[in-house]
Design an enzyme around this catalytic site. Structure first.
Site, PDB file in Angstrom:
ATOM      1  N   HIS A 279      -7.470  13.509   0.857  1.00 55.57           N
ATOM      2  CA  HIS A 279      -7.686  13.287   2.290  1.00 55.57           C
ATOM      3  C   HIS A 279      -6.627  14.108   3.014  1.00 55.57           C
ATOM      4  O   HIS A 279      -5.498  14.241   2.506  1.00 55.57           O
ATOM      5  CB  HIS A 279      -7.426  11.843   2.715  1.00 55.57           C
ATOM      6  CG  HIS A 279      -8.293  10.799   2.091  1.00 55.57           C
ATOM      7  ND1 HIS A 279      -8.027  10.245   0.869  1.00 55.57           N
ATOM      8  CD2 HIS A 279      -9.392  10.162   2.568  1.00 55.57           C
ATOM      9  CE1 HIS A 279      -8.946   9.319   0.610  1.00 55.57           C
ATOM     10  NE2 HIS A 279      -9.783   9.246   1.619  1.00 55.57           N
TER      11      HIS A 279
ATOM     12  N   ASP B 188      -3.372  12.344   3.144  1.00 57.18           N
ATOM     13  CA  ASP B 188      -2.604  12.208   1.891  1.00 57.18           C
ATOM     14  C   ASP B 188      -1.591  13.333   1.748  1.00 57.18           C
ATOM     15  O   ASP B 188      -0.493  13.128   1.234  1.00 57.18           O
ATOM     16  CB  ASP B 188      -3.486  12.335   0.636  1.00 57.18           C
ATOM     17  CG  ASP B 188      -4.678  11.416   0.616  1.00 57.18           C
ATOM     18  OD1 ASP B 188      -4.593  10.339   1.219  1.00 57.18           O
ATOM     19  OD2 ASP B 188      -5.688  11.800  -0.011  1.00 57.18           O
TER      20      ASP B 188
END
Ligand code: XLS
Ligand code: CA
Ligand code: CA
Length: 436
Positions: free
Chosen positions: A101, A104
């Site tokens: 993501h 992240d």
């Protein structure tokens, strides 16, 4: 460069008799099966969020896992060192892909512009590490569910300004996925659902989501991103009811909004069971409708009713999944992404290796079992025989529309009761067991 997994050498295939916990017993990446290597069949990916950002915290307790890269300095230094650690892990484990993501890999800044700048810096580093190692992105995605701005949904938010924010995030996430050569991009509707219908206009929210995904497709075409778009079904958690609740509801949505040409599904095992299906059911539905794209390989726990995201170890699950995937033609852009996390007490970095090695071996065995079972042919022969009536005579006339209710009634009046045939479930289960 700091070594984050010292004492772990690259994991090698040592065969079923090896007692070395840091070796593969079944996954032999170069071994050829049905004309492809195991690595090409299984296309393993490590997920960034659980593996490098997950620290064992749960609803009742603080994180339990200490990772050295989290002590590297300010937020961006931590992000950089985490990326370095991630690539050390990918290469030592021997996977060819990773998934992420946006949130992240780089912490959000105070503004969208600052967030995007941070992403650019980290993507530059990731690109370099990809070049150095040959590891590639299986898919990227945007986190549209953690920040409070998305509490009432992203594309399905009652406010168009939140929709706009979400669109801006996806725009950037698609751009960086393209920049990293990603083979796919996932839309998981973490907050695209509702907690109560008292404050929700479902029809409007569906229309908003349809519009959002069309914009994403337009932008993808505009920037010539050639990766595959996927929707990932999940019935609940964090919302009480998510719109993309299972493969069937996703397919109905895609058809209604004329998006079937641009999307496939990313099927997650634990989401299948949360939806009251088996993992194989969701895969089989996707294969039957030509929309199987990729897989989030994990498992739930039958005694716990939530998304436990455990590493897959169940050989029945992996065998049945691989039968369905192989019969569906295997992966093209997709693969097996371990969207799975260590249990709270597995606190050592080496536990990440044990978890992934076990999961990769479980799927390697699943692949071998599936191939053996397909080659054996007894189950397929039984199923073919079971439906043989549809290939000729009456069955084929029905399918071709040559007969209608009146002719069928006349036939039934003439022929009387059909002869029931055994479904042979127990026999078929016994045959399956020969291969586990
Ligand atoms: C959460 C989902 C999520 C998606 C990507 O349950 O599995 O991690 O895979 O956003
Ligand atoms: Ca997932
Ligand atoms: Ca999950």
């Amino acid at each position: 460069m700091t070594e984050y997994f010292p004492g772990v050498s690259p994991i090698r295939y040592e065969g079923p008799d090896s007692k070395n916990p840091l070796s593969f017993k079944h996954y032999n990446p170069k071994q050829k099966i049905l004309g492809k290597t195991m690595a090409e069949h299984l296309r393993f990916a490590v997920c960034y969020w659980h593996t490098f950002k997950g620290l064992g915290g749960d609803m009742f307790g603080l994180p339990t896992m200490l990772r050295r890269y989290n002590g590297a300095g300010d937020e961006m230094r931590v992000a950089e060192e985490t990326m370095v650690a991630a690539f050390e892990f990918f290469t030592k484990l021997g996977v060819n892909y990773w998934c992420f993501h946006d949130a992240d890999i780089a912490p959000e800044g105070a503004t969208l512009a600052e967030t995007n700048k941070r992403l650019d810096a980290i993507v530059k580093l990731a690109k370099q590490l990809q070049r150095d190692t040959g590891v590639k992105v299986l898919w990227g995605t945007s986190n549209l569910f953690s920040n409070r701005r998305f509490m009432a949904g992203a594309a399905t938010n009652p406010s168009p300004t939140v929709f706009a924010y979400a669109a801006s995030k996806v725009k950037k996430a698609v751009e960086i996925t393209k920049e990293l050569g990603g083979e796919g991009y996932v839309f998981w509707g973490g907050r695209e659902g509702y907690d109560t219908l008292l404050n929700t206009d479902m029809k409007r929210e569906f229309d908003q989501l349809g519009a959002f995904l069309h914009m994403a497709v337009d932008y993808k075409k505009k920037i010539r991103f050639r990766g595959q778009f996927y929707i990932e079904p999940k019935p609940k958690e964090p919302t009480k009811h998510q719109y993309d609740s299972d493969a069937g509801s996703c397919y109905a949505f895609l058809q209604h909004y004329k998006l079937t040409n641009d999307f496939k599904l990313n099927i997650e095992a634990n989401h299948a069971t949360l939806a009251g299906h088996t993992f194989q059911h969701e895969l089989a539905f996707a294969v039957a409708n030509g929309i199987l794209g990729s897989v989030d390989a994990n498992r739930g726990d039958t005694l716990l009713g939530w998304d436990t995201d455990q590493f897959p170890t169940d050989l029945y699950d992996t065998t049945l999944a691989m039968i369905t995937i192989l019969k569906g033609g295997g992966f093209t852009t997709g693969g097996l992404n371990f969207d799975a996390k260590l249990r709270r007490q597995s606190i050592d970095p080496v536990d990440l290796f044990h978890a992934h090695i076990g999961a990769m071996d479980a799927f390697a065995r699943g692949l071998k079992n599936a191939v053996a079972l397909i080659k054996d042919g007894r189950i397929d022969k039984f199923v073919k025989q079971r439906y043989a009536g549809w290939d000729k005579g009456l069955g084929s006339d029905i399918l071709k529309g040559k007969v209608g209710f009146e002719q069928l009634e006349a036939l039934t009046l003439k022929q009387g009761e059909p002869e029931p045939q055994s479904g042979r479930q127990e026999l078929l289960e016994n045959i399956l067991n020969e291969f586990i």
